[in-house]
Design an enzyme around this catalytic site. Structure first.
Site, PDB file in Angstrom:
ATOM      1  N   ASP A  50       0.828  -1.213   0.000  1.00 12.17           N
ATOM      2  CA  ASP A  50       0.000   0.000   0.000  1.00 12.17           C
ATOM      3  C   ASP A  50       0.862   1.264   0.000  1.00 12.17           C
ATOM      4  OD1 ASP A  50      -2.404   1.420   0.111  1.00 12.17           O
ATOM      5  OD2 ASP A  50      -3.221   0.139   1.693  1.00 12.17           O
ATOM      6  N   ASP A 110     -10.923   1.855  -3.096  1.00 12.46           N
ATOM      7  CA  ASP A 110     -11.449   1.552  -1.760  1.00 12.46           C
ATOM      8  C   ASP A 110     -12.973   1.606  -1.762  1.00 12.46           C
ATOM      9  OD1 ASP A 110      -9.138   0.987  -0.468  1.00 12.46           O
ATOM     10  OD2 ASP A 110      -8.935   2.912   0.551  1.00 12.46           O
TER      11      ASP A 110
HETATM   12  C1  GLA Z   1      -5.848   1.690   2.240  1.00  8.72           C
HETATM   13  C2  GLA Z   1      -6.250   0.536   1.351  1.00  8.72           C
HETATM   14  C3  GLA Z   1      -7.281  -0.311   2.052  1.00  8.72           C
HETATM   15  C4  GLA Z   1      -6.720  -0.815   3.349  1.00  8.72           C
HETATM   16  C5  GLA Z   1      -6.266   0.351   4.201  1.00  8.72           C
HETATM   17  C6  GLA Z   1      -5.560  -0.120   5.447  1.00  8.72           C
HETATM   18  O1  GLA Z   1      -6.894   2.587   2.408  1.00  8.72           O
HETATM   19  O2  GLA Z   1      -6.719   0.991   0.115  1.00  8.72           O
HETATM   20  O3  GLA Z   1      -7.654  -1.385   1.227  1.00  8.72           O
HETATM   21  O4  GLA Z   1      -5.639  -1.675   3.088  1.00  8.72           O
HETATM   22  O5  GLA Z   1      -5.397   1.212   3.489  1.00  8.72           O
HETATM   23  O6  GLA Z   1      -5.154   0.904   6.226  1.00  8.72           O
END
Ligand code: GLA
Length: 715
Positions: free
Chosen positions: A452, A516
């Site tokens: 990420d 997301d």
């Molecule tokens: C980001 C990602 C999510 C999740 C969060 C965790 O927002 O896109 O899928 O992994 O971080 O903190």
């Protein structure tokens, strides 16, 4: 008759041609890029022979070249903006040599400017099997003074006068790939990104089309930059009615200063054109991306159904909960269990812990080993979330090494989601991350990393210099090193969902987390934007909870699953909360996905628009298609319009069958619709292409899936 092989370089693929007019004392002139020209189609006369000198113009005509430069007769945007302490601000390539790397398909153009002491090398390749033109540029400073570079186009592409509109993609976190269509005018269309990674709001690519083009037919062009950092692209009208399209890295002031003998190498641009409209462009991109993906064991394995813990339990991680979730996942037929954020030292919320990449023993007293083993014993892969480039001020790492964050002296550090960005250009930082992530990969049976990157870059300085491009290069190097040392591990690229989706990161990762936002209605649009540039097998697509956490909207399990099904399918909810009927429904979809994933993930994709709130997409080959018909809004017509299927073979007969994840509770409303479900209906390809497939009435937010195969395929 002149010797055309000396006059032109003609790059060829199955459906495309790119033609440069050559001379040894200037940059090659762009004569053509478009649908394939037969051999012998190039005119005998030079470009300038068909251009009279207009009034109030230079006697020396300077048309669009592969590398147009400022100050010596070219008045359009320059492929290079550079100077040496204010000198050598104008450049002109006066030496040019062509080196064929692969006859008809790949060449290097080597150009020199002895006055400004520059060498420019441009590699062009037109892959016969993909129709994608790959272009990159390398600039070398041959002079003694430092060369300050403000802009170096990775590619300069010609667009014909027929190009009328450009589709580009904007958005934000939770809303990626918002398509906007802009008319090209006598001016400059320009998009820039200065966020330090690919960004949610400015995708580094676009599609331009002639006015008569649509999704399925007509002349369309696409280009995208294979790079995960800052970028810029422009399309500029030229005085001969053509346009130039430049793409490249956006450079911060002072970011590139080349000493004697030093070079700047741009990322690659992937570009394609098609007479089959935007879907033709997508087909070229999908083939090119597929050919560039680097899979463990060389070949893509079936894309495993995953479960991700994030929206199921967020930071509320307890071994007992996770064991229960894993058991429920295996029972549902899920094949990979990904433990998301919250497992490492001090990470009880998003306020602390980033940088401290070891298991928090206060949560997992025995480490992650028992969970990983349990997952494996259930027959699933184990995956783990990391965010290597980040650091929380509240972390052991920051307390020990505050100087490791990207920063500018005397400027405040700006946090986003309570975090800062590590300076990966410092070798000790990359070494630390390699050591910490490496220990996890050595100690645990990790088959999959979700990588990420949850913020934009600010104060991105390192030792007083801008560090944007070096940061992207260092992140790539770290990924490459991890891939090399742990070649079996797959990586998912994520940046708050779709903030790092590009052809550069996809050369070292195996899928992206598309957004997301898992609301299925929002996802239809996001995924259609994504599929314009990338194939479905790398598109992370999950079934989320209802109501959706990002929007508060509710959709049925069937609709959520049908929207996720074409991508790399997964589940992101707490399975323990589902009632029996929902669990059974989800299981049905998991089985359906498994039955069709090969077809979905090796095929072509056609996106189409029906009438009256219907959007559809077809996956597969012209003789064997899986067609998803999404009804987004309620019907305003009494009877739905037929679905025209332009990609079918008009000489063949097809069997149309409805595909369902479970026996439907609803009776169909007419005999033909019953037949779709029971024995199938035979329809001629010409009928499907011209008159269309009759569709049953449906409620809003529903999807029908049809398997449409030629009778030859069935026999
Ligand atoms: C980001 C990602 C999510 C999740 C969060 C965790 O927002 O896109 O899928 O992994 O971080 O903190």
């Amino acid at each position: 008759m002149t010797d055309k092989t000396r006059q032109y370089a003609h790059l060829k693929s199955r459906h495309c041609s790119a033609v440069l007019e050559l001379s040894d004392h200037e940059a090659p002139l762009w004569r053509y890029w478009g649908p394939r020209l037969p051999d012998g189609a190039l005119p005998d006369f030079s470009l300038r022979d068909a251009r009279a000198t207009p009034t109030f113009s230079l006697e020396e005509d300077v048309p669009l070249s592969l590398f147009p430069t400022f100050g010596v007769g070219w008045f359009g945007s320059s492929a290079l903006l550079a100077h040496r302490e204010g000198q050598d601000f104008a450049q002109a390539m006066t030496g040019c040599e062509i080196i064929w790397l692969k006859q008809d398909h790949a060449l290097r153009v080597r150009m020199t400017d002895p006055v400004a002491s520059l060498v420019v090398e441009i590699d062009l390749g037109l892959a016969p099997e993909t129709d994608v033109l790959t272009v990159s540029t390398k600039l070398t400073n041959m002079g003694s003074g430092v060369l300050d570079v403000q802009w170096l186009a990775a590619a300069v592409l010609p667009l014909p006068t027929q190009a009328k509109t450009v589709r580009s993609y904007t958005g934000r976190h939770n809303s990626e790939f918002v398509m906007q269509e802009t008319a090209l005018t006598r001016g400059i269309w320009r998009r820039e990104n200065r966020r330090g990674l690919t960004s949610h709001d400015a995708f580094p690519g676009a599609v331009t089309s002639a006015s008569a083009a649509d999704a399925h037919s007509g002349l369309s062009y696409g280009a995208q930059l294979a790079w995960s950092g800052n970028h810029a692209q422009l399309i500029e009208w030229l005085e001969d009615g053509r346009y130039q399209w430049q793409l490249g890295e956006w450079l911060a002031p002072g970011e590139v200063r080349l000493g004697l003998g030093e070079s700047l190498q741009t990322p690659e641009v992937l570009a394609t054109c098609s007479l089959a409209g935007r879907n033709g462009v997508a087909a070229g991109f999908h083939k090119a991306i597929r050919s560039r993906l680097t899979w463990p064991d060389a070949e893509m394995s079936p894309r495993l159904v995953g479960i991700n813990t994030w929206e199921g339990v967020y930071f509320d991680l307890k071994p007992s909960t996770l064991f229960e979730m894993a058991a429920a996942a295996a029972e549902a037929g899920i094949e990979r269990f990904v433990l998301d954020d919250g497992w490492f030292q001090g990470r009880r919320s998003d306020r602390a812990g980033l940088g401290d990449w070891w298991t928090d023993l206060s949560v997992f007293p025995e480490g992650l080993g028992p969970l990983a083993k349990y997952v494996n014993d259930l027959g699933m892969d184990f995956g783990l979330w990391v965010e290597p480039e980040m650091i929380n001020p509240d972390s052991e790492l920051f307390r020990a090494h505050p100087e490791w964050a990207l920063q500018i002296a005397d400027r405040p550090l700006l946090t986003a989601r309570n975090q800062l960005v590590l300076d990966l250009t410092r070798p000790e930082v990359s070494a630390y991350l390699l050591d910490k992530i490496g220990s996890l990969l050595d100690d645990l049976p990790i088959a999959y990393l979700k990588w990420d990157h949850n913020r934009d870059l600010t104060t991105a300085g390192s030792l007083g210099r801008p560090a944007y491009r070096r940061q992207t290069q260092a992140a790539y190097a770290l990924m490459d090193e991890i891939r090399q040392r742990w070649p079996k591990v797959e990586i998912e690229a994520c940046a708050g969902g779709g903030g790092r989706i590009d052809a550069g990161v996809l050369q070292r990762t195996h899928r992206v987390w598309t957004s997301d936002c898992i609301d299925a209605i929002s996802r239809v649009a996001i995924q259609r934007g994504f599929l314009q540039f990338f194939p479905p097998e790398v598109m992370g697509a999950h079934v989320g909870a209802s109501p959706a956490h990002s929007t508060g909207r509710s959709q049925s399990m069937d609709f959520r699953a049908a929207v996720a099904m074409p991508g790399h399918f997964g589940v992101e909810l707490d399975l323990r909360q589902l009632n029996l009927a929902e669990s059974e429904t989800l299981k049905g979809w998991i089985n359906l996905y498994k039955a069709h994933r090969d077809q979905l993930h090796h095929g072509q994709v056609w996106l189409g628009e029906g009438d009256d709130s219907v959007l559809w997409q077809a996956h597969g080959q012209a003789d064997d298609l899986l067609i998803f018909v999404y009804r987004l809004g309620p019907m305003t017509q009494k009877w739905p319009s037929n679905l025209i299927l332009p990609m079918v073979d008009e000489d063949k007969v097809y069997r149309v069958e409805e595909v369902r994840a479970r026996p439907s509770l609803h009776a169909a409303a007419a005999p033909v619709f019953d037949d779709y479900r029971s024995k199938g209906v035979d329809l001629h390809g010409a009928w499907l292409a011209q008159q269309g497939l009759p569709l049953p009435p449906r409620q809003a937010e529903t999807c029908l899936i049809y398997w449409v195969r030629t009778l030859d395929q069935l026999s």
